[in-house]
Design an enzyme around this catalytic site. Sequence first.
Site, PDB file in Angstrom:
ATOM      1  N   GLU A  50       0.830  -1.212   0.000  1.00 20.42           N
ATOM      2  CA  GLU A  50       0.000   0.000   0.000  1.00 20.42           C
ATOM      3  C   GLU A  50       0.862   1.259   0.000  1.00 20.42           C
ATOM      4  O   GLU A  50       0.512   2.249  -0.629  1.00 20.42           O
ATOM      5  CB  GLU A  50      -0.964   0.009   1.193  1.00 20.42           C
ATOM      6  CG  GLU A  50      -2.144  -0.935   1.031  1.00 20.42           C
ATOM      7  CD  GLU A  50      -3.023  -0.606  -0.182  1.00 20.42           C
ATOM      8  OE1 GLU A  50      -3.066   0.558  -0.610  1.00 20.42           O
ATOM      9  OE2 GLU A  50      -3.647  -1.545  -0.707  1.00 20.42           O
ATOM     10  N   TYR A  95       8.401   9.987  -5.215  1.00 19.72           N
ATOM     11  CA  TYR A  95       7.807  10.353  -3.915  1.00 19.72           C
ATOM     12  C   TYR A  95       8.621   9.742  -2.773  1.00 19.72           C
ATOM     13  O   TYR A  95       8.153   8.903  -2.013  1.00 19.72           O
ATOM     14  CB  TYR A  95       6.347   9.900  -3.826  1.00 19.72           C
ATOM     15  CG  TYR A  95       5.487  10.504  -4.900  1.00 19.72           C
ATOM     16  CD1 TYR A  95       4.924  11.773  -4.745  1.00 19.72           C
ATOM     17  CD2 TYR A  95       5.263   9.832  -6.094  1.00 19.72           C
ATOM     18  CE1 TYR A  95       4.157  12.339  -5.749  1.00 19.72           C
ATOM     19  CE2 TYR A  95       4.491  10.402  -7.100  1.00 19.72           C
ATOM     20  CZ  TYR A  95       3.939  11.647  -6.908  1.00 19.72           C
ATOM     21  OH  TYR A  95       3.187  12.211  -7.906  1.00 19.72           O
ATOM     22  N   TYR A 133      -6.337   7.147   3.774  1.00 19.93           N
ATOM     23  CA  TYR A 133      -6.629   6.099   2.793  1.00 19.93           C
ATOM     24  C   TYR A 133      -5.855   4.819   3.120  1.00 19.93           C
ATOM     25  O   TYR A 133      -6.426   3.722   3.156  1.00 19.93           O
ATOM     26  CB  TYR A 133      -6.296   6.556   1.355  1.00 19.93           C
ATOM     27  CG  TYR A 133      -6.194   5.334   0.474  1.00 19.93           C
ATOM     28  CD1 TYR A 133      -7.344   4.660   0.086  1.00 19.93           C
ATOM     29  CD2 TYR A 133      -4.945   4.792   0.122  1.00 19.93           C
ATOM     30  CE1 TYR A 133      -7.277   3.477  -0.643  1.00 19.93           C
ATOM     31  CE2 TYR A 133      -4.870   3.605  -0.606  1.00 19.93           C
ATOM     32  CZ  TYR A 133      -6.031   2.957  -0.987  1.00 19.93           C
ATOM     33  OH  TYR A 133      -5.959   1.790  -1.684  1.00 19.93           O
ATOM     34  N   ASP A 151      -9.924   4.635  -3.162  1.00 21.47           N
ATOM     35  CA  ASP A 151      -8.773   5.030  -3.987  1.00 21.47           C
ATOM     36  C   ASP A 151      -9.307   5.521  -5.338  1.00 21.47           C
ATOM     37  O   ASP A 151     -10.527   5.675  -5.514  1.00 21.47           O
ATOM     38  CB  ASP A 151      -7.782   3.861  -4.144  1.00 21.47           C
ATOM     39  CG  ASP A 151      -8.329   2.740  -5.020  1.00 21.47           C
ATOM     40  OD1 ASP A 151      -9.508   2.816  -5.441  1.00 21.47           O
ATOM     41  OD2 ASP A 151      -7.571   1.789  -5.294  1.00 21.47           O
ATOM     42  N   CYS A 210     -19.427  -2.205 -19.415  1.00 22.88           N
ATOM     43  CA  CYS A 210     -20.648  -2.318 -18.604  1.00 22.88           C
ATOM     44  C   CYS A 210     -21.371  -3.647 -18.836  1.00 22.88           C
ATOM     45  O   CYS A 210     -22.048  -4.148 -17.935  1.00 22.88           O
ATOM     46  CB  CYS A 210     -21.582  -1.147 -18.890  1.00 22.88           C
ATOM     47  SG  CYS A 210     -20.817   0.451 -18.565  1.00 22.88           S
ATOM     48  N   CYS A 219     -26.412   0.518 -11.832  1.00 27.30           N
ATOM     49  CA  CYS A 219     -25.547   1.640 -12.159  1.00 27.30           C
ATOM     50  C   CYS A 219     -26.292   2.747 -12.920  1.00 27.30           C
ATOM     51  O   CYS A 219     -26.739   2.549 -14.052  1.00 27.30           O
ATOM     52  CB  CYS A 219     -24.356   1.143 -12.985  1.00 27.30           C
ATOM     53  SG  CYS A 219     -23.203   2.462 -13.381  1.00 27.30           S
ATOM     54  N   THR A 306       4.884  16.776  -8.367  1.00 23.77           N
ATOM     55  CA  THR A 306       3.469  16.967  -8.029  1.00 23.77           C
ATOM     56  C   THR A 306       3.058  18.435  -8.171  1.00 23.77           C
ATOM     57  O   THR A 306       1.982  18.729  -8.675  1.00 23.77           O
ATOM     58  CB  THR A 306       3.211  16.517  -6.577  1.00 23.77           C
ATOM     59  OG1 THR A 306       3.864  15.283  -6.388  1.00 23.77           O
ATOM     60  CG2 THR A 306       1.727  16.367  -6.301  1.00 23.77           C
TER      61      THR A 306
HETATM   62  S1  SF4 Z   1     -19.808   0.426 -12.512  1.00 26.08           S
HETATM   63 FE1  SF4 Z   1     -21.281   1.188 -13.980  1.00 26.08          FE
HETATM   64  S2  SF4 Z   1     -20.074   2.383 -15.408  1.00 26.08           S
HETATM   65 FE2  SF4 Z   1     -18.647   1.073 -14.306  1.00 26.08          FE
HETATM   66  S3  SF4 Z   1     -18.464  -0.726 -15.625  1.00 26.08           S
HETATM   67 FE3  SF4 Z   1     -20.026  -1.151 -14.091  1.00 26.08          FE
HETATM   68  S4  SF4 Z   1     -21.908  -0.634 -15.118  1.00 26.08           S
HETATM   69 FE4  SF4 Z   1     -20.290   0.335 -16.268  1.00 26.08          FE
END
Ligand code: SF4
Length: 354
Positions: A50, A95, A133, A151, A210, A219, A306
Amino acid sequence: MVGTPAINANPQSDLRSVALLAWYDRHRRILPWRALPGERMEPYRVWLSEIMLQQTTVETVKPYFARFLAAWPDITALAAADDQALLAAWAGLGYYARARNMIACARHVVGTLGGVFPDTEEGLRALPGVGAYTAAAIAAIAFDRPAVVIDGNIERVITRLGAIATPVPAARPEIRAALEPMVPSARPGDFAQALMDLGAGVCTPRNPDCLICPLQPFCAAAKAGTATAYPVKAAKKAKPVRFGTAYVVHDGAGRILLRTRPGKGLLAGMTEVPNSGWSEGEAPAAAPPLKADWLVLNAPVVHVFTHFELRLTVHTATMPGPVPAPEDMRWVAIADLDSEPLPTLFRKVIAAAD
Ligand code: SF4
Protein backbone atom coordinates in the site's frame (compact mmCIF):
# COMPACT_ATOMS: atom_id res chain seq x y z
CA MET A 1 -9.60 11.95 12.03
CA VAL A 2 -10.43 8.42 11.04
CA GLY A 3 -13.49 6.97 12.66
CA THR A 4 -15.17 3.60 12.61
CA PRO A 5 -17.68 3.75 9.76
CA ALA A 6 -21.37 3.24 10.31
CA ILE A 7 -22.11 -0.07 8.68
CA ASN A 8 -25.24 -1.11 6.89
CA ALA A 9 -27.57 -2.62 9.50
CA ASN A 10 -28.42 -5.49 7.20
CA PRO A 11 -25.38 -5.75 4.98
CA GLN A 12 -26.22 -8.96 3.20
CA SER A 13 -29.34 -7.30 1.82
CA ASP A 14 -27.14 -4.99 -0.25
CA LEU A 15 -27.41 -6.75 -3.58
CA ARG A 16 -24.58 -4.66 -5.02
CA SER A 17 -22.10 -6.07 -2.49
CA VAL A 18 -23.37 -9.60 -3.00
CA ALA A 19 -23.02 -9.30 -6.78
CA LEU A 20 -19.58 -7.73 -6.48
CA LEU A 21 -18.21 -10.39 -4.12
CA ALA A 22 -19.55 -13.18 -6.33
CA TRP A 23 -17.75 -11.56 -9.29
CA TYR A 24 -14.56 -11.19 -7.20
CA ASP A 25 -14.59 -14.89 -6.34
CA ARG A 26 -14.33 -15.66 -10.05
CA HIS A 27 -12.22 -12.78 -11.38
CA ARG A 28 -9.91 -11.52 -8.62
CA ARG A 29 -6.43 -10.51 -9.71
CA ILE A 30 -3.49 -12.56 -8.53
CA LEU A 31 -1.09 -10.01 -7.03
CA PRO A 32 2.20 -10.76 -5.27
CA TRP A 33 1.12 -9.05 -2.04
CA ARG A 34 -2.28 -10.75 -1.92
CA ALA A 35 -3.04 -13.95 -0.09
CA LEU A 36 -4.71 -16.63 -2.16
CA PRO A 37 -8.32 -17.55 -1.23
CA GLY A 38 -8.37 -19.12 2.22
CA GLU A 39 -4.86 -17.86 3.13
CA ARG A 40 -4.25 -15.30 5.88
CA MET A 41 -3.20 -11.82 4.77
CA GLU A 42 0.26 -10.84 5.97
CA PRO A 43 0.07 -7.26 7.39
CA TYR A 44 3.72 -6.54 6.48
CA ARG A 45 3.06 -7.34 2.80
CA VAL A 46 -0.16 -5.35 2.75
CA TRP A 47 1.51 -2.33 4.36
CA LEU A 48 4.55 -2.53 2.05
CA SER A 49 2.38 -2.78 -1.05
CA GLU A 50 0.00 0.00 0.00
CA ILE A 51 2.89 2.41 0.66
CA MET A 52 4.43 1.55 -2.72
CA LEU A 53 1.09 1.82 -4.53
CA GLN A 54 0.49 5.41 -3.40
CA GLN A 55 0.64 7.45 -6.67
CA THR A 56 2.14 4.44 -8.49
CA THR A 57 0.68 1.74 -10.75
CA VAL A 58 0.44 -1.96 -9.91
CA GLU A 59 2.74 -2.94 -12.80
CA THR A 60 5.45 -0.48 -11.69
CA VAL A 61 5.26 -1.67 -8.09
CA LYS A 62 5.53 -5.44 -8.77
CA PRO A 63 9.34 -5.67 -9.32
CA TYR A 64 10.05 -3.25 -6.45
CA PHE A 65 7.85 -5.26 -4.13
CA ALA A 66 9.67 -8.46 -5.08
CA ARG A 67 13.09 -6.85 -4.51
CA PHE A 68 12.08 -5.39 -1.15
CA LEU A 69 10.63 -8.67 0.03
CA ALA A 70 13.79 -10.54 -1.00
CA ALA A 71 16.06 -8.03 0.79
CA TRP A 72 13.84 -7.38 3.83
CA PRO A 73 11.41 -10.30 4.25
CA ASP A 74 9.73 -8.97 7.39
CA ILE A 75 9.24 -5.83 9.43
CA THR A 76 12.17 -6.64 11.74
CA ALA A 77 14.53 -6.92 8.77
CA LEU A 78 13.23 -3.67 7.29
CA ALA A 79 13.63 -1.85 10.61
CA ALA A 80 17.30 -2.86 10.60
CA ALA A 81 17.85 -1.79 6.95
CA ASP A 82 20.61 0.60 6.03
CA ASP A 83 18.93 3.91 5.08
CA GLN A 84 21.01 4.44 1.93
CA ALA A 85 20.50 0.84 0.77
CA LEU A 86 16.75 1.24 1.18
CA LEU A 87 16.71 4.58 -0.68
CA ALA A 88 18.77 2.99 -3.47
CA ALA A 89 16.28 0.10 -3.72
CA TRP A 90 13.45 2.65 -3.87
CA ALA A 91 15.11 4.80 -6.57
CA GLY A 92 12.80 5.19 -9.56
CA LEU A 93 9.54 4.77 -7.59
CA GLY A 94 9.35 8.52 -6.86
CA TYR A 95 7.81 10.35 -3.92
CA TYR A 96 10.85 9.56 -1.82
CA ALA A 97 9.31 10.78 1.42
CA ARG A 98 7.43 7.47 1.31
CA ALA A 99 10.70 5.55 1.58
CA ARG A 100 11.92 7.61 4.53
CA ASN A 101 8.55 7.26 6.26
CA MET A 102 8.69 3.54 5.56
CA ILE A 103 11.94 3.20 7.50
CA ALA A 104 10.56 5.37 10.33
CA CYS A 105 7.37 3.28 10.44
CA ALA A 106 9.24 -0.04 10.49
CA ARG A 107 11.46 1.17 13.34
CA HIS A 108 8.42 2.42 15.27
CA VAL A 109 6.52 -0.85 14.84
CA VAL A 110 9.54 -2.92 15.87
CA GLY A 111 10.90 -0.57 18.55
CA THR A 112 7.64 0.50 20.20
CA LEU A 113 4.96 -1.99 19.20
CA GLY A 114 6.90 -5.23 19.52
CA GLY A 115 6.94 -5.81 15.75
CA VAL A 116 3.14 -6.06 15.55
CA PHE A 117 1.11 -3.76 13.31
CA PRO A 118 -1.95 -2.10 14.90
CA ASP A 119 -5.13 -3.77 13.63
CA THR A 120 -7.48 -0.78 13.67
CA GLU A 121 -7.78 2.24 11.38
CA GLU A 122 -7.04 4.59 14.29
CA GLY A 123 -3.94 2.65 15.32
CA LEU A 124 -2.66 2.41 11.75
CA ARG A 125 -3.34 6.11 11.09
CA ALA A 126 -0.92 6.98 13.90
CA LEU A 127 2.02 5.31 12.07
CA PRO A 128 4.54 7.42 10.13
CA GLY A 129 3.58 7.71 6.44
CA VAL A 130 0.15 6.12 6.90
CA GLY A 131 -2.62 8.52 5.84
CA ALA A 132 -6.38 8.08 6.04
CA TYR A 133 -6.63 6.10 2.79
CA THR A 134 -3.72 3.78 3.59
CA ALA A 135 -4.98 3.15 7.13
CA ALA A 136 -8.42 2.21 5.80
CA ALA A 137 -6.93 -0.03 3.09
CA ILE A 138 -4.64 -1.90 5.51
CA ALA A 139 -7.40 -2.23 8.11
CA ALA A 140 -9.74 -3.73 5.53
CA ILE A 141 -7.30 -5.90 3.58
CA ALA A 142 -4.99 -7.14 6.36
CA PHE A 143 -7.46 -7.24 9.27
CA ASP A 144 -10.87 -7.52 7.56
CA ARG A 145 -12.12 -4.37 9.28
CA PRO A 146 -15.23 -2.82 7.70
CA ALA A 147 -13.36 0.33 6.67
CA VAL A 148 -14.49 2.63 3.87
CA VAL A 149 -11.64 2.48 1.35
CA ILE A 150 -11.62 5.03 -1.47
CA ASP A 151 -8.77 5.03 -3.99
CA GLY A 152 -8.84 6.36 -7.55
CA ASN A 153 -10.38 3.19 -8.99
CA ILE A 154 -13.07 3.04 -6.32
CA GLU A 155 -13.81 6.74 -6.74
CA ARG A 156 -14.50 6.13 -10.43
CA VAL A 157 -16.80 3.14 -9.82
CA ILE A 158 -18.83 4.88 -7.11
CA THR A 159 -19.28 8.17 -9.00
CA ARG A 160 -20.56 6.17 -11.98
CA LEU A 161 -22.76 3.93 -9.89
CA GLY A 162 -24.52 6.94 -8.35
CA ALA A 163 -23.99 9.37 -11.27
CA ILE A 164 -22.37 11.77 -8.81
CA ALA A 165 -21.96 15.01 -10.76
CA THR A 166 -20.00 16.99 -8.16
CA PRO A 167 -16.40 17.35 -9.35
CA VAL A 168 -13.73 15.43 -7.46
CA PRO A 169 -12.14 16.02 -5.03
CA ALA A 170 -15.10 18.03 -3.66
CA ALA A 171 -17.28 14.95 -4.23
CA ARG A 172 -15.37 12.85 -1.66
CA PRO A 173 -17.98 13.17 1.14
CA GLU A 174 -20.73 12.17 -1.32
CA ILE A 175 -18.66 9.22 -2.53
CA ARG A 176 -18.06 8.15 1.04
CA ALA A 177 -21.75 8.45 1.89
CA ALA A 178 -22.66 6.36 -1.15
CA LEU A 179 -20.06 3.68 -0.43
CA GLU A 180 -20.52 3.34 3.33
CA PRO A 181 -23.85 1.46 3.19
CA MET A 182 -22.39 -0.96 0.65
CA VAL A 183 -19.53 -2.15 2.90
CA PRO A 184 -20.50 -5.61 4.17
CA SER A 185 -19.66 -6.71 7.70
CA ALA A 186 -18.62 -10.09 6.26
CA ARG A 187 -15.56 -10.01 3.94
CA PRO A 188 -15.01 -6.23 3.96
CA GLY A 189 -11.39 -6.76 2.88
CA ASP A 190 -12.45 -8.74 -0.17
CA PHE A 191 -15.11 -6.12 -0.87
CA ALA A 192 -12.52 -3.31 -0.97
CA GLN A 193 -10.23 -5.35 -3.20
CA ALA A 194 -13.16 -6.32 -5.43
CA LEU A 195 -13.95 -2.65 -6.04
CA MET A 196 -10.25 -1.99 -6.77
CA ASP A 197 -10.17 -4.89 -9.25
CA LEU A 198 -13.43 -3.82 -10.88
CA GLY A 199 -12.08 -0.30 -11.37
CA ALA A 200 -8.77 -1.61 -12.72
CA GLY A 201 -10.19 -4.16 -15.16
CA VAL A 202 -13.85 -3.44 -15.96
CA CYS A 203 -14.87 0.07 -14.94
CA THR A 204 -11.81 1.56 -16.63
CA PRO A 205 -11.40 5.29 -17.25
CA ARG A 206 -12.01 5.32 -21.03
CA ASN A 207 -13.64 2.00 -21.94
CA PRO A 208 -15.84 0.71 -19.12
CA ASP A 209 -17.16 -2.72 -20.05
CA CYS A 210 -20.65 -2.32 -18.60
CA LEU A 211 -21.93 -5.44 -20.33
CA ILE A 212 -19.82 -7.73 -18.15
CA CYS A 213 -19.99 -5.60 -14.99
CA PRO A 214 -21.65 -7.16 -11.92
CA LEU A 215 -22.85 -3.68 -10.87
CA GLN A 216 -24.52 -2.87 -14.20
CA PRO A 217 -28.10 -3.53 -12.96
CA PHE A 218 -27.55 -0.94 -10.21
CA CYS A 219 -25.55 1.64 -12.16
CA ALA A 220 -27.08 5.05 -12.90
CA ALA A 221 -24.36 6.10 -15.37
CA ALA A 222 -24.60 2.84 -17.32
CA LYS A 223 -28.37 3.25 -17.50
CA ALA A 224 -27.97 6.76 -18.89
CA GLY A 225 -25.14 5.75 -21.23
CA THR A 226 -22.88 8.37 -19.63
CA ALA A 227 -20.29 6.23 -17.79
CA THR A 228 -17.22 8.01 -19.15
CA ALA A 229 -18.58 11.38 -17.98
CA TYR A 230 -17.69 10.30 -14.41
CA PRO A 231 -15.87 11.14 -12.27
CA VAL A 232 -16.33 14.80 -13.11
CA LYS A 233 -12.96 16.47 -12.66
CA ALA A 234 -12.39 20.01 -11.45
CA ALA A 235 -10.46 22.06 -14.03
CA LYS A 236 -6.72 21.57 -13.48
CA LYS A 237 -4.52 24.56 -12.77
CA ALA A 238 -1.38 24.73 -14.92
CA LYS A 239 1.71 23.76 -12.91
CA PRO A 240 4.33 26.45 -12.35
CA VAL A 241 7.57 25.87 -14.26
CA ARG A 242 10.98 25.98 -12.54
CA PHE A 243 14.34 26.18 -14.27
CA GLY A 244 17.79 24.96 -13.33
CA THR A 245 21.18 23.90 -14.68
CA ALA A 246 22.70 20.44 -14.22
CA TYR A 247 26.32 19.44 -14.80
CA VAL A 248 27.19 15.96 -16.02
CA VAL A 249 30.95 15.46 -15.94
CA HIS A 250 32.90 12.26 -16.67
CA ASP A 251 36.51 11.72 -15.64
CA GLY A 252 37.46 9.81 -18.79
CA ALA A 253 37.87 6.61 -16.73
CA GLY A 254 34.24 5.48 -16.52
CA ARG A 255 33.31 7.63 -13.54
CA ILE A 256 30.81 10.47 -13.08
CA LEU A 257 30.76 13.31 -10.56
CA LEU A 258 27.96 13.02 -8.00
CA ARG A 259 26.97 14.40 -4.63
CA THR A 260 24.34 13.77 -1.94
CA ARG A 261 21.38 16.12 -1.51
CA PRO A 262 20.71 17.71 1.89
CA GLY A 263 18.91 15.59 4.48
CA LYS A 264 15.75 17.77 4.35
CA GLY A 265 13.41 18.90 1.58
CA LEU A 266 12.62 17.51 -1.87
CA LEU A 267 14.59 14.31 -2.71
CA ALA A 268 16.30 14.54 0.70
CA GLY A 269 19.38 12.35 1.09
CA MET A 270 19.24 11.18 -2.53
CA THR A 271 22.13 11.26 -5.00
CA GLU A 272 22.31 13.95 -7.69
CA VAL A 273 24.64 15.38 -10.30
CA PRO A 274 25.95 18.85 -9.39
CA ASN A 275 23.34 21.45 -10.26
CA SER A 276 22.21 25.01 -9.60
CA GLY A 277 19.00 24.14 -7.77
CA TRP A 278 15.90 25.51 -9.43
CA SER A 279 13.55 28.46 -9.33
CA GLU A 280 10.71 30.01 -11.28
CA GLY A 281 11.49 32.49 -14.05
CA GLU A 282 15.12 31.55 -14.62
CA ALA A 283 17.76 29.14 -13.33
CA PRO A 284 19.68 30.25 -10.23
CA ALA A 285 23.25 31.34 -11.06
CA ALA A 286 25.77 28.61 -10.28
CA ALA A 287 29.37 28.00 -11.30
CA PRO A 288 30.21 24.62 -12.90
CA PRO A 289 31.75 22.19 -10.39
CA LEU A 290 35.03 21.97 -12.38
CA LYS A 291 36.83 23.98 -15.04
CA ALA A 292 36.29 22.13 -18.34
CA ASP A 293 35.09 22.53 -21.92
CA TRP A 294 31.39 22.38 -21.25
CA LEU A 295 28.87 21.58 -23.97
CA VAL A 296 25.24 22.60 -23.52
CA LEU A 297 22.55 20.15 -24.69
CA ASN A 298 19.98 21.69 -27.03
CA ALA A 299 16.88 20.35 -25.29
CA PRO A 300 16.31 20.66 -21.54
CA VAL A 301 15.41 17.61 -19.45
CA VAL A 302 11.80 18.03 -18.34
CA HIS A 303 10.49 16.34 -15.21
CA VAL A 304 7.07 16.78 -13.65
CA PHE A 305 6.80 16.84 -9.88
CA THR A 306 3.47 16.97 -8.03
CA HIS A 307 3.47 20.74 -7.64
CA PHE A 308 5.69 22.00 -10.44
CA GLU A 309 7.35 21.18 -13.73
CA LEU A 310 11.15 21.30 -13.83
CA ARG A 311 13.26 22.11 -16.89
CA LEU A 312 16.95 21.43 -16.40
CA THR A 313 19.49 22.66 -18.95
CA VAL A 314 22.22 20.04 -19.07
CA HIS A 315 25.90 20.96 -19.40
CA THR A 316 28.24 18.09 -20.09
CA ALA A 317 32.02 17.64 -20.11
CA THR A 318 34.73 14.98 -19.99
CA MET A 319 37.90 15.78 -18.06
CA PRO A 320 41.17 15.30 -19.99
CA GLY A 321 42.67 13.41 -17.02
CA PRO A 322 41.95 12.46 -13.40
CA VAL A 323 41.20 15.37 -11.07
CA PRO A 324 40.19 15.28 -7.39
CA ALA A 325 36.47 15.65 -6.74
CA PRO A 326 35.47 19.07 -5.35
CA GLU A 327 34.44 19.26 -1.70
CA ASP A 328 31.22 17.31 -0.87
CA MET A 329 31.30 15.58 -4.28
CA ARG A 330 32.61 12.18 -5.34
CA TRP A 331 33.53 10.26 -8.46
CA VAL A 332 31.30 7.19 -8.86
CA ALA A 333 31.82 4.43 -11.43
CA ILE A 334 28.99 4.35 -13.97
CA ALA A 335 28.83 0.59 -13.33
CA ASP A 336 27.96 1.32 -9.68
CA LEU A 337 25.10 3.75 -10.35
CA ASP A 338 22.47 1.11 -9.52
CA SER A 339 23.61 1.03 -5.90
CA GLU A 340 23.14 4.82 -5.61
CA PRO A 341 19.79 6.31 -4.52
CA LEU A 342 19.57 8.19 -7.80
CA PRO A 343 16.07 9.58 -8.48
CA THR A 344 14.48 9.28 -11.92
CA LEU A 345 15.10 12.98 -12.57
CA PHE A 346 18.89 12.57 -12.39
CA ARG A 347 18.83 9.25 -14.25
CA LYS A 348 17.12 11.18 -17.07
CA VAL A 349 19.77 13.91 -16.88
CA ILE A 350 22.64 11.42 -17.08
CA ALA A 351 20.96 9.52 -19.93
CA ALA A 352 20.40 12.76 -21.86
CA ALA A 353 24.12 13.57 -21.62
CA ASP A 354 25.15 10.12 -22.84
S1 SF4 B 1 -19.81 0.43 -12.51
FE1 SF4 B 1 -21.28 1.19 -13.98
S2 SF4 B 1 -20.07 2.38 -15.41
FE2 SF4 B 1 -18.65 1.07 -14.31
S3 SF4 B 1 -18.46 -0.73 -15.62
FE3 SF4 B 1 -20.03 -1.15 -14.09
S4 SF4 B 1 -21.91 -0.63 -15.12
FE4 SF4 B 1 -20.29 0.34 -16.27
